[in-house]
Motif scaffolding. Structure first.
Motif, PDB file in Angstrom:
ATOM      1  N   ILE A 169     -11.504  73.764  34.723  1.00 26.14           N
ATOM      2  CA  ILE A 169     -10.451  74.134  35.666  1.00 26.14           C
ATOM      3  C   ILE A 169     -10.445  73.133  36.815  1.00 26.14           C
ATOM      4  O   ILE A 169     -11.465  72.885  37.433  1.00 26.14           O
ATOM      5  CB  ILE A 169     -10.690  75.564  36.222  1.00 26.14           C
ATOM      6  CG1 ILE A 169     -10.649  76.580  35.084  1.00 26.14           C
ATOM      7  CG2 ILE A 169      -9.668  75.903  37.304  1.00 26.14           C
ATOM      8  CD1 ILE A 169     -11.076  77.970  35.502  1.00 26.14           C
ATOM      9  N   THR A 170      -9.287  72.584  37.091  1.00 23.94           N
ATOM     10  CA  THR A 170      -9.180  71.656  38.219  1.00 23.94           C
ATOM     11  C   THR A 170      -8.589  72.395  39.415  1.00 23.94           C
ATOM     12  O   THR A 170      -7.828  73.348  39.253  1.00 23.94           O
ATOM     13  CB  THR A 170      -8.281  70.451  37.863  1.00 23.94           C
ATOM     14  OG1 THR A 170      -7.002  70.935  37.456  1.00 23.94           O
ATOM     15  CG2 THR A 170      -8.887  69.650  36.720  1.00 23.94           C
ATOM     16  N   THR A 171      -8.964  71.943  40.595  1.00 24.35           N
ATOM     17  CA  THR A 171      -8.442  72.563  41.812  1.00 24.35           C
ATOM     18  C   THR A 171      -7.090  71.948  42.145  1.00 24.35           C
ATOM     19  O   THR A 171      -6.796  70.813  41.796  1.00 24.35           O
ATOM     20  CB  THR A 171      -9.404  72.371  42.992  1.00 24.35           C
ATOM     21  OG1 THR A 171      -9.622  70.975  43.173  1.00 24.35           O
ATOM     22  CG2 THR A 171     -10.724  73.051  42.721  1.00 24.35           C
ATOM     23  N   ARG A 172      -6.272  72.739  42.806  1.00 22.07           N
ATOM     24  CA  ARG A 172      -4.971  72.241  43.231  1.00 22.07           C
ATOM     25  C   ARG A 172      -5.123  71.321  44.418  1.00 22.07           C
ATOM     26  O   ARG A 172      -5.962  71.539  45.281  1.00 22.07           O
ATOM     27  CB  ARG A 172      -4.065  73.399  43.635  1.00 22.07           C
ATOM     28  CG  ARG A 172      -3.738  74.305  42.497  1.00 22.07           C
ATOM     29  CD  ARG A 172      -2.787  75.357  42.988  1.00 22.07           C
ATOM     30  NE  ARG A 172      -3.049  76.593  42.262  1.00 22.07           N
ATOM     31  CZ  ARG A 172      -2.345  77.674  42.402  1.00 22.07           C
ATOM     32  NH1 ARG A 172      -1.355  77.711  43.248  1.00 22.07           N
ATOM     33  NH2 ARG A 172      -2.619  78.745  41.707  1.00 22.07           N
ATOM     34  N   SER A 173      -4.280  70.316  44.464  1.00 21.79           N
ATOM     35  CA  SER A 173      -4.353  69.404  45.625  1.00 21.79           C
ATOM     36  C   SER A 173      -3.200  69.636  46.560  1.00 21.79           C
ATOM     37  O   SER A 173      -2.322  70.381  46.362  1.00 21.79           O
ATOM     38  CB  SER A 173      -4.348  67.967  45.171  1.00 21.79           C
ATOM     39  OG  SER A 173      -3.383  67.720  44.187  1.00 21.79           O
ATOM     40  N   ARG A 229     -16.058  76.288  37.607  1.00 19.85           N
ATOM     41  CA  ARG A 229     -14.777  75.633  37.351  1.00 19.85           C
ATOM     42  C   ARG A 229     -14.964  74.411  36.450  1.00 19.85           C
ATOM     43  O   ARG A 229     -14.173  74.186  35.528  1.00 19.85           O
ATOM     44  CB  ARG A 229     -14.103  75.231  38.665  1.00 19.85           C
ATOM     45  CG  ARG A 229     -13.449  76.395  39.387  1.00 19.85           C
ATOM     46  CD  ARG A 229     -12.568  75.921  40.528  1.00 19.85           C
ATOM     47  NE  ARG A 229     -13.341  75.331  41.610  1.00 19.85           N
ATOM     48  CZ  ARG A 229     -13.886  76.014  42.605  1.00 19.85           C
ATOM     49  NH1 ARG A 229     -13.763  77.331  42.657  1.00 19.85           N
ATOM     50  NH2 ARG A 229     -14.556  75.400  43.549  1.00 19.85           N
TER      51      ARG A 229
END
Length: 81
Positions: A77-81, A72
């Protein structure tokens, strides 16, 4: 500027071409979207089986395989919070 080479081979040569790309320093992506087979005559039951097979091949060759979080980060790509 850093260039990221990602290979996503399709069809029956997926594992061979992915292995060659990794040996040349590239990154590899495999999955059922590109190939339904795990090996000749054997359907892949899921994406995980293809990832496991590619990981095994690359590990046997002494290549480092990225963790999901490293992948990622490489892809931005960032993770959803």
């Amino acid at each position: 500027m850093h260039r990221l080479q990602i290979t996503s081979p399709a069809g029956r040569s997926q594992m061979r071409l992915g292995t060659m790309a990794a040996l040349m320093g590239g990154h590899v992506r495999v999955g059922l979207e590109d190939n339904l087979w795990l090996e000749k005559g054997r359907l892949a039951p899921d994406n995980a089986s293809q990832v496991t097979k590619m990981r095994s091949i690359l590990s046997e060759l002494g290549l480092e395989v990225a963790t999901p979080s490293q992948a990622r980060e490489l892809l931005g790509i960032t993770t959803r919070s």
